[in-house]
Scaffold this active site. Structure first.
Site, PDB file in Angstrom:
ATOM      1  N   SER A 150      41.013  37.844  38.579  1.00  0.00           N
ATOM      2  CA  SER A 150      40.751  36.060  39.149  1.00  0.00           C
ATOM      3  C   SER A 150      40.146  35.729  39.482  1.00  0.00           C
ATOM      4  O   SER A 150      39.578  36.783  40.742  1.00  0.00           O
ATOM      5  CB  SER A 150      42.427  35.816  39.446  1.00  0.00           C
TER       6      SER A 150
ATOM      7  N   TYR B 121      49.370  34.449  43.914  1.00  0.00           N
ATOM      8  CA  TYR B 121      48.574  34.881  43.403  1.00  0.00           C
ATOM      9  C   TYR B 121      47.271  35.361  43.413  1.00  0.00           C
ATOM     10  O   TYR B 121      45.982  36.132  43.667  1.00  0.00           O
ATOM     11  CB  TYR B 121      48.603  33.807  42.213  1.00  0.00           C
TER      12      TYR B 121
END
Length: 268
Positions: A146, A159
């Protein structure tokens, strides 16, 4: 473009929706055979039906598995072997947003749960398929990271840390097993149209009294000003890069991180 994937066996995790499903669709279009996996059997069955009806009949099967369960991951690899043969390609898209909020409000359980799914889950799946790739001296591993890995956001730190770990894992694996013909790379999307970002935008809309479309627009303006096209990306745009990395067209691409982020990350 013919990517030369006819007959190749691919395992796609996180495959019942979003980027995983789009990657499976792209690989099937290139002639690969696909083992699709995710946790929810019902959603997985619907995804397999969609792919089979779209031209993948006989070349796609679904095997429910939870990447946080080591025994289930090993069983998944065994089922793949029995069905189409050992996977030659792994696209690891399984993941979760996990624990969010202020750093001081996230407890150990939130951190450990997020890391177990988003980072250690990848470790388990790669470990299950890597030996056969090495023995064959041909393999492709694509880990979905990401933009958060290199541009962390304060309310998503578990995350972000997990995705940064995936980049380090990808680079380390590429050095260890590239000489054996197993090429490992990462792809880092940003704000793509997936069920995960849909849920984020619905929550934002409810909190701010906005429509869904207004929530997307305000998020772009306030939280992701670097995204040049001023829209969410599509899963197909990410899947095209993933499929290319799985092919011999990318045979000199090793240990890289491909950002499909609309320019969101501020650095070069």
């Amino acid at each position: 473009m013919d990517l030369g994937l006819e007959g190749r066996v691919a395992l796609v995790t996180g495959g019942d929706s979003g980027i995983g499903l789009a990657a499976a669709r792209e690989l099937l279009a290139e002639g690969a055979r696909v083992i699709l996996t995710d946790r929810e059997a019902g959603a997985l069955e619907r995804a397999v039906g969609e792919l089979a009806g779209g031209g993948g009949e006989g070349r796609v099967v679904g095997v429910p598995a939870d990447v946080t369960d080591a025994a289930a991951v090993e069983a998944l690899a065994g089922r793949a072997r029995e069905t189409f043969g050992d996977p030659e390609i792994l696209v690891h898209a399984a993941g979760t947003t996990g624990a969010t909020g202020d750093f001081l409000d996230i407890d150990d359980a939130g951190w450990l749960s997020t890391l177990d799914t988003d980072l250690v889950g990848a470790v388990r799946v790669v470990r299950a398929v890597l030996p056969a790739m090495r023995a064959r001296r041909w393999g492709r591993v694509v880990l979905l990271a990401s933009e958060d890995a290199v541009q962390p956001y304060p309310d998503e730190l578990p995350y972000c840390a997990a995705k940064a770990g995936l980049l380090a894992l990808s680079k380390g694996l590429s050095k260890a097993y590239g000489p054996d013909g197993v090429l490992v790379n990462a792809v880092s999307p940003a704000f793509v149209e997936t069920p995960m970002t849909d849920a984020m935008m619905r929550e934002r809309a409810a909190q701010r009294g906005e429509s869904f479309e207004e929530a997307v627009a305000s998020f772009l303006d306030e939280e992701r000003p670097g995204i040049a096209p001023r829209r969410r990306g599509s899963v197909a745009e990410v899947a095209a890069v993933v499929a290319w990395l799985c092919s011999d067209r990318a045979s000199y691409v090793v240990g890289s991180n491909w950002r499909v982020d609309g320019g969101s990350v501020a650095t070069v």
